[in-house]
Write a protein that holds these residues in place. Structure first.
Motif, PDB file in Angstrom:
ATOM      1  N   ARG A 285       0.814  -1.214   0.000  1.00 27.96           N
ATOM      2  CA  ARG A 285       0.000   0.000   0.000  1.00 27.96           C
ATOM      3  C   ARG A 285       0.850   1.268   0.000  1.00 27.96           C
ATOM      4  O   ARG A 285       0.459   2.287  -0.572  1.00 27.96           O
ATOM      5  N   ASP A 292      -1.649   2.173  -2.961  1.00 27.26           N
ATOM      6  CA  ASP A 292      -2.918   2.783  -2.561  1.00 27.26           C
ATOM      7  C   ASP A 292      -2.726   3.998  -1.654  1.00 27.26           C
ATOM      8  O   ASP A 292      -3.556   4.913  -1.640  1.00 27.26           O
ATOM      9  N   GLU A 446     -12.222  -9.051  -6.093  1.00 30.85           N
ATOM     10  CA  GLU A 446     -11.072  -8.585  -6.859  1.00 30.85           C
ATOM     11  C   GLU A 446      -9.788  -8.972  -6.153  1.00 30.85           C
ATOM     12  O   GLU A 446      -8.796  -9.312  -6.779  1.00 30.85           O
ATOM     13  N   SER A 447      -9.798  -8.896  -4.814  1.00 31.89           N
ATOM     14  CA  SER A 447      -8.613  -9.286  -4.047  1.00 31.89           C
ATOM     15  C   SER A 447      -9.026  -9.743  -2.661  1.00 31.89           C
ATOM     16  O   SER A 447     -10.058  -9.317  -2.130  1.00 31.89           O
ATOM     17  N   TYR A 448      -8.217 -10.615  -2.106  1.00 33.61           N
ATOM     18  CA  TYR A 448      -8.422 -11.133  -0.750  1.00 33.61           C
ATOM     19  C   TYR A 448      -7.043 -11.324  -0.138  1.00 33.61           C
ATOM     20  O   TYR A 448      -6.219 -12.066  -0.668  1.00 33.61           O
ATOM     21  N   ASN A 464      -8.476  -8.444   4.396  1.00 30.85           N
ATOM     22  CA  ASN A 464      -8.913  -7.322   3.569  1.00 30.85           C
ATOM     23  C   ASN A 464      -9.498  -7.858   2.273  1.00 30.85           C
ATOM     24  O   ASN A 464      -8.862  -8.672   1.592  1.00 30.85           O
ATOM     25  N   SER A 466     -11.664  -6.760  -1.426  1.00 27.65           N
ATOM     26  CA  SER A 466     -12.165  -5.700  -2.300  1.00 27.65           C
ATOM     27  C   SER A 466     -12.964  -6.341  -3.421  1.00 27.65           C
ATOM     28  O   SER A 466     -12.613  -7.419  -3.919  1.00 27.65           O
ATOM     29  N   ARG A 468     -15.702  -5.226  -6.951  1.00 23.50           N
ATOM     30  CA  ARG A 468     -16.240  -4.174  -7.808  1.00 23.50           C
ATOM     31  C   ARG A 468     -17.647  -4.615  -8.212  1.00 23.50           C
ATOM     32  O   ARG A 468     -17.834  -5.738  -8.672  1.00 23.50           O
ATOM     33  N   ALA A 478     -16.428   0.447  -6.377  1.00 26.92           N
ATOM     34  CA  ALA A 478     -15.510  -0.408  -5.628  1.00 26.92           C
ATOM     35  C   ALA A 478     -15.912  -0.422  -4.158  1.00 26.92           C
ATOM     36  O   ALA A 478     -16.279   0.607  -3.588  1.00 26.92           O
ATOM     37  N   LYS A 480     -14.570  -1.977  -0.333  1.00 26.27           N
ATOM     38  CA  LYS A 480     -13.488  -2.622   0.406  1.00 26.27           C
ATOM     39  C   LYS A 480     -13.937  -2.875   1.827  1.00 26.27           C
ATOM     40  O   LYS A 480     -14.683  -2.076   2.405  1.00 26.27           O
ATOM     41  N   THR A 482     -12.718  -4.714   5.834  1.00 24.07           N
ATOM     42  CA  THR A 482     -11.656  -5.202   6.707  1.00 24.07           C
ATOM     43  C   THR A 482     -12.270  -5.920   7.897  1.00 24.07           C
ATOM     44  O   THR A 482     -13.300  -5.493   8.425  1.00 24.07           O
ATOM     45  N   VAL A 499     -17.945  -5.752   3.639  1.00 23.22           N
ATOM     46  CA  VAL A 499     -18.198  -5.411   2.240  1.00 23.22           C
ATOM     47  C   VAL A 499     -19.679  -5.563   1.905  1.00 23.22           C
ATOM     48  O   VAL A 499     -20.292  -4.693   1.272  1.00 23.22           O
TER      49      VAL A 499
END
Length: 521
Positions: A285, A292, A446-448, A464, A466, A468, A478, A480, A482, A499
């Motif tokens: 990040r 990010d 999209e990500s884990y 975390n 995310s 879309r 988008a 996200k 946590t 999310v």
């Protein structure tokens, strides 16, 4: 030679970058990335090492058909068969380059090549000349150049130039050198070697000591006019010089260097994100330029300064590298100025007494979650406390036999209990399937990511996610989330629900007939 005020960017993402563990790409993926590198404006794309694999040969041929503006280079050992295989792979390329290399350092000569100095020099002469007979554009690299005796390095380079090399690369293969050393080395080589001023000198710096970009900039100060880089700095071991960092260093400090690249810097972030999707390796990040947090501010002091003047805490405009704007992240370090500024952007005007109440509620919310977004602020304005949405009551996950299973119990927004179970290919897959069944929300991730927060007995797991999602109006949004827990599977469930709840709140607000209950100014 290239224009003295332009640094050529030799991108080796598809060769050196792809060689790093976890970064392999198929020929089709390489074509996608090559198109992006062409759009980014790199001067040379190194497509692979054709003699090493059929995949690299296929990728080079496919890229040569589609990508016509930049030079296409391929790597080859100083072996006739390798050189010929590389030349065949480049057939049809608009601007082909053969990149031949041979180790020159004493350690490599003794243990890797088992060759004496005379044998190394003879091989350089013979194979560079052979490459030049096949293709006019030939680059020679003295592998482990920065750990080579300087007089022998100079002799090796002189032989390469005499036999037709048009670009000379002096690699810091092990990331061992320092800025002062490499600056002086390039200065002396260019000044002393016959014919050195008629060729382009190149730097290829690895990041083992975290000095790849600094060493590349120092090499430029020493006279290098080509730098070999990768997107996101990927590459062997700790990686290579990151193209985004080098390009922006030259752009931001142009008054100092008086040099630039042909990179369209507005495409740096999209190109970085494309590579991340292709290889599944996210950047940290806090990564410079493309991370990010590169233009994110949470500290109240920094946010206050940014609201007064962007230059107080930023040396670049985020739009210049492909970010839409700076991010004023609202969290427990944020102050009243940032919260008030965001509320005004959302259409709210508050008196001092009202702001005191909202800011107190904001601080309380920050103890429950790390980041407060616009939806959360809307909830604070509408009722003081954001809706809890779905909450995790209990969970049991088992990974026995061929399929994992998960059983979860949730409390819905109305306080009712919902129980669901599901099977999956692993515990997390089963857990997410059960959550989707219970909430009616199907998330396409999209990500884990999971990692540890803290150390020792106090350590917790943080997950975390995310996603879309396309809303009813067709807008891609988008989300996200946590989650934190001593159990990483539970942290994953909490992140998933974070999310899902955000998505459901957004869906409720944008549905027909949805009305705000808070008064706007």
């Amino acid at each position: 030679m290239t224009s003295p005020d332009i640094i050529r960017i030799f991108d080796t993402t598809l060769r050196d970058g792809e060689q790093s563990p976890g970064c392999s790409m198929s020929p089709q993926q390489k074509v996608v990335m090559a198109r992006a590198l062409d759009a980014l404006g790199v001067d040379i794309i190194e497509t692979g090492f054709p003699a090493s694999s059929e995949s690299d040969r296929d990728a080079t041929r496919l890229i040569a058909r589609e990508v016509r503006r930049p030079t296409l280079a391929v790597l080859s050992r100083c072996l006739p068969a390798d050189i010929e295989a590389s030349a065949r792979a480049l057939e049809g390329a608009a601007r082909p380059r053969l990149h031949v290399f041979l180790s020159t350092s004493p350690l490599h000569r003794e243990h890797k090549l088992r060759m004496g100095k005379d044998e190394v020099l003879e091989s350089i002469a013979r194979n560079v000349a052979h490459a030049r007979r096949l293709i006019d554009d030939v680059e020679f690299s003295a592998e482990d150049g920065t750990r080579t005796e300087e007089d022998f390095l100079a002799e090796s380079i002189a032989i390469a130039i005499a036999n037709g090399a048009t670009t000379i690369n002096v690699p810091d293969t092990l990331g061992y050198t320092t800025p002062d050393e490499i600056r002086g080395l390039f200065q002396r080589l260019i000044a002393d070697i016959p014919g050195a001023r008629d060729v382009v000198f190149s730097a290829h710096c690895h990041n083992d000591l975290g000095l790849a970009v600094a060493n590349s900039l120092a090499a430029i100060e020493g006279g290098a006019r080509q730098v070999e880089c990768t997107v996101n700095g990927i590459g062997e071991r700790a990686g290579n010089c990151a193209v985004e960092e080098l390009a922006m260093a030259l752009k931001v400090r142009n008054a100092y260097y008086a040099l630039d690249t042909r990179i369209d810097t507005r495409r740096l972030v999209p190109t970085s994100q494309l590579l991340t999707r292709l290889i599944g390796m996210p950047v940290q990040r806090n990564k410079a330029i493309v991370g990010d947090n590169a233009f994110a501010h949470e500290s109240g002091i920094h946010q206050h300064g940014m609201l007064r003047h962007r230059g107080t805490y930023e040396i670049m405009n985020p739009a210049d590298v492909g970010w839409p704007d700076s991010k004023m992240v609202l969290g427990r370090h944020s102050g009243r100025a940032a919260v008030g500024h965001r509320l005004r952007a959302l259409g709210y005007t508050l008196e001092d007494g009202q702001m005191d109440q909202v800011f107190e509620a904001f601080k309380a919310l920050c103890e429950q979650q790390r980041v407060v977004d616009d939806d959360d602020l809307e909830r604070l304005m509408n009722g003081g406390v954001p809706s809890q949405g779905f909450r995790l009551a209990s969970m049991t996950v088992s990974d026995r036999g061929q399929r994992a299973s998960a059983q979860i119990e949730l409390s819905d927004p109305d306080g009712r209990t919902i129980t669901e179970s599901a099977l999956g290919d692993g515990p997390v897959d089963a857990l997410f399937a059960a959550l989707a069944a219970a909430t009616g929300v199907d998330l396409s991730l999209e990500s884990y990511q999971v990692h540890s927060v803290g150390i020792g007995r106090d350590a917790r797991g943080e997950a975390n996610l995310s996603v879309r999602h396309e809303d009813a109006a067709g807008t891609s949004v988008a989300f996200k989330g946590t989650g934190t827990s001593r159990d990483i599977i539970e942290a994953s469930a909490l992140a998933w629900l974070d999310v899902a709840n955000r998505l459901l709140r957004r869906r409720a607000e944008t549905s027909p007939g949805a009305q705000r209950t808070a008064a706007h100014a």
